[in-house]
Design a protein around this motif. Structure first.
Motif, short mmCIF file in Angstrom:
data_model
loop_
_atom_site.label_atom_id
_atom_site.label_comp_id
_atom_site.label_asym_id
_atom_site.label_seq_id
_atom_site.Cartn_x
_atom_site.Cartn_y
_atom_site.Cartn_z
N LEU A 1 -2.85 4.90 5.83
CA LEU A 1 -3.23 2.73 5.71
C LEU A 1 -4.75 3.54 7.25
O LEU A 1 -5.85 2.60 6.81
N HIS B 1 0.92 -0.97 -0.28
CA HIS B 1 -0.19 -0.38 0.27
C HIS B 1 0.86 1.12 -0.27
O HIS B 1 0.59 2.25 -0.94
N ALA C 1 -7.61 -0.22 2.11
CA ALA C 1 -6.37 0.62 3.28
C ALA C 1 -6.85 -0.52 4.28
O ALA C 1 -6.82 -1.85 4.31
#
Length: 266
Positions: A115, A57, A208
């Motif tokens: 995140l 991510h 996320a």
């Protein structure tokens, strides 16, 4: 004047050296310590997968260091006895949830951004973590218990069987119950289906931390077993099935490309 110039030159040289060292440290490749199975290509821990996905991510490549349940020596440098453990230029983070927070603190704008988000988002995420680990996890475990035992490294099997059977209060052969597991999961999946009927990911329009927390258990089951959590046949119109497929394709399909136990000879 000559002494002052020499002193200034030394000062500049030291500053440049310190800047160089700082840059070098900042560029240190993150190292993620994670659990391995009977083959080094089998990396199935749901908690380690959360950390892997969080790194992806952020757009961070990491060195992946394998560890056994029964050999903690690779993480002797820290206070943890479990993985994942992440070590980078900013320090050490232990536990997947702490890794999320560590990455947000030190790489807030990297890759796909935060995140977790603000304190309110973290408070809501705590519920997702607890729900996933205390409600869903047992269903996944009962679904794949025997396949998981077979996927674990031979040196770890006695420890894993003994410790988990003490926790379950029954042998693996009794605990592994596909019908019971799917009943648990079907109930646990209802709020997830309700949410995903209205948005593509747990966290909204893009994945996320909440998505990675939940998906860790899906990829765990996918790697160690061919038994579907959804039943003998899967409904392609099911919002949760569709979400799982989107998650499998994230970050250049890293989850879909992961070797499965059934693909590697015993």
């Amino acid at each position: 004047a000559g002494r002052a110039q020499r002193s200034h030159a030394v000062h500049i040289k030291l500053e440049r050296h310190q800047t160089s060292m700082t840059t070098k440290e900042t560029r240190m490749t993150p190292v993620l310590h994670e659990l391995r199975g009977r083959d080094d290509r089998l990396r199935f821990s749901p908690f380690c997968w959360r950390a892997r996905l969080a790194l992806a991510h952020k757009g961070l490549a990491a060195e992946l260091v394998p560890m056994l349940f029964t050999d903690k020596s690779p993480i002797d440098f820290c206070d943890s006895t479990t993985v994942p453990v992440l070590k980078d230029a900013h320090g050490v983070a232990m536990d997947s949830y702490d890794i999320f927070k560590h990455l947000d603190a030190h790489y807030p704008d990297s890759g796909d951004g935060l995140l977790i988000g603000d304190a309110h988002a973290e408070a809501r995420l705590n519920f997702v973590k607890v729900y996933t680990e205390q409600v869903m996890a047992v269903g996944f475990f009962r679904l794949v218990a025997l396949d998981l035992l077979a996927a674990i490294h031979p040196d770890d099997r006695e420890y894993f069987r003994t410790s988990r059977e003490a926790r379950f209060g029954m042998p693996f052969e009794e605990f592994n119950n596909v019908e019971a597991a799917r009943g648990i999961l079907d109930s646990a999946f209802k709020p997830l289906r309700g949410l995903l009927a209205n948005q593509p990911f747990m966290d909204g329009d893009a994945p996320a931390a909440a998505d990675y927390l939940v998906f860790g258990f899906f990829i765990w089951a996918h790697i160690v077993s061919d038994t579907s959590p959804f039943g003998e046949t899967e409904d392609a119109s099911d919002p949760l099935v569709q979400w799982r497929e989107r998650m499998m394709d994230l970050h250049d399909g890293m989850a879909r490309k992961a070797p499965r136990a059934s693909e590697i000879a015993q």
